[in-house]
Design a protein around this motif. Structure first.
Motif, PDB file in Angstrom:
ATOM      1  N   THR A   1      -0.348  -8.799  -4.726  1.00 14.20           N
ATOM      2  CA  THR A   1       0.313 -10.212  -6.350  1.00 14.20           C
ATOM      3  C   THR A   1       0.148 -11.065  -5.498  1.00 14.20           C
ATOM      4  OG1 THR A   1       1.037  -8.209  -6.806  1.00 14.20           O
ATOM      5  CG2 THR A   1       1.587  -9.979  -7.726  1.00 14.20           C
TER       6      THR A   1
ATOM      7  N   ARG B   1      -2.523  -3.235  -3.853  1.00 13.01           N
ATOM      8  CA  ARG B   1      -2.032  -3.844  -4.502  1.00 13.01           C
ATOM      9  C   ARG B   1      -1.696  -4.711  -4.368  1.00 13.01           C
ATOM     10  NH1 ARG B   1       2.726  -1.527  -7.221  1.00 13.01           N
ATOM     11  NH2 ARG B   1       4.078  -2.307  -6.330  1.00 13.01           N
TER      12      ARG B   1
ATOM     13  N   ARG C   1      -3.242   3.863  -3.119  1.00 13.32           N
ATOM     14  CA  ARG C   1      -2.823   2.881  -3.574  1.00 13.32           C
ATOM     15  C   ARG C   1      -2.315   1.159  -3.710  1.00 13.32           C
ATOM     16  NH1 ARG C   1       0.168   7.350  -3.280  1.00 13.32           N
ATOM     17  NH2 ARG C   1       2.283   6.110  -2.711  1.00 13.32           N
TER      18      ARG C   1
ATOM     19  N   ALA D   1      -4.798  -4.450  -8.394  1.00 11.61           N
ATOM     20  CA  ALA D   1      -4.819  -2.862  -7.987  1.00 11.61           C
ATOM     21  C   ALA D   1      -6.025  -2.166  -7.780  1.00 11.61           C
ATOM     22  CB  ALA D   1      -4.234  -2.371  -8.828  1.00 11.61           C
TER      23      ALA D   1
ATOM     24  N   ARG E   1      -7.406   2.023  -6.765  1.00 12.77           N
ATOM     25  CA  ARG E   1      -6.278   3.269  -6.337  1.00 12.77           C
ATOM     26  C   ARG E   1      -6.562   3.698  -4.988  1.00 12.77           C
ATOM     27  NH1 ARG E   1      -9.114   7.768  -8.199  1.00 12.77           N
ATOM     28  NH2 ARG E   1      -8.282   9.452  -7.233  1.00 12.77           N
TER      29      ARG E   1
ATOM     30  N   HIS F   1       0.516  -1.469  -0.042  1.00 14.40           N
ATOM     31  CA  HIS F   1       0.284  -0.377  -0.612  1.00 14.40           C
ATOM     32  C   HIS F   1       0.956   1.248   0.515  1.00 14.40           C
ATOM     33  CE1 HIS F   1       0.420   1.293   4.537  1.00 14.40           C
ATOM     34  NE2 HIS F   1       0.510   0.247   4.194  1.00 14.40           N
TER      35      HIS F   1
ATOM     36  N   GLU G   1      -2.722  -9.306 -11.495  1.00 21.11           N
ATOM     37  CA  GLU G   1      -2.343  -8.704  -9.681  1.00 21.11           C
ATOM     38  C   GLU G   1      -3.404  -7.571  -9.926  1.00 21.11           C
ATOM     39  OE1 GLU G   1       1.595  -5.678  -9.799  1.00 21.11           O
ATOM     40  OE2 GLU G   1       0.205  -4.263 -10.225  1.00 21.11           O
TER      41      GLU G   1
END
Length: 94
Positions: free
Chosen positions: A64, A62, A60, A73, A75, A45, A71
């Motif tokens: 994975t 993300r 942010r 993601a 915002r 983050h 991934e």
């Protein structure tokens, strides 16, 4: 004349300290979630913030997974409440 100035400075320091403490608490909570998800993937983050109007934001995000190249993601994730006190109560609940 100096006493009101020192009072203002002390108030600003207290408000700044409170803000950074709360942001640290939010970041720590997201880091705990990241550690819990570590067996299946990696969660990163870009930091957190909150407003005095009762909104907490995590920027942010993300995720994975370990077993793939995909991934996820996001915002920004925001939680909005009626005010700062409700946001602080919510933090204890979460």
């Amino acid at each position: 004349m100096k006493k009101p100035f020192y009072g203002l400075i002390a108030g600003l320091i207290a408000v700044g300290g409170f803000y950074f403490y709360q942001v640290h608490q939010i970041n720590s909570a997201v880091d705990d979630i990241s550690r819990q998800l570590s067996p299946v993937g990696r969660l990163e983050h870009g930091g957190a913030s909150f407003s005095p109007f009762g909104e907490a934001r995590i920027n942010r995000l993300r995720f994975t997974p370990h077993d793939g190249n995909d991934e996820i993601a996001i915002r920004r994730v925001a939680v909005r409440t009626d005010g700062l006190l409700n946001l602080l109560r919510l933090k204890n609940t979460v």
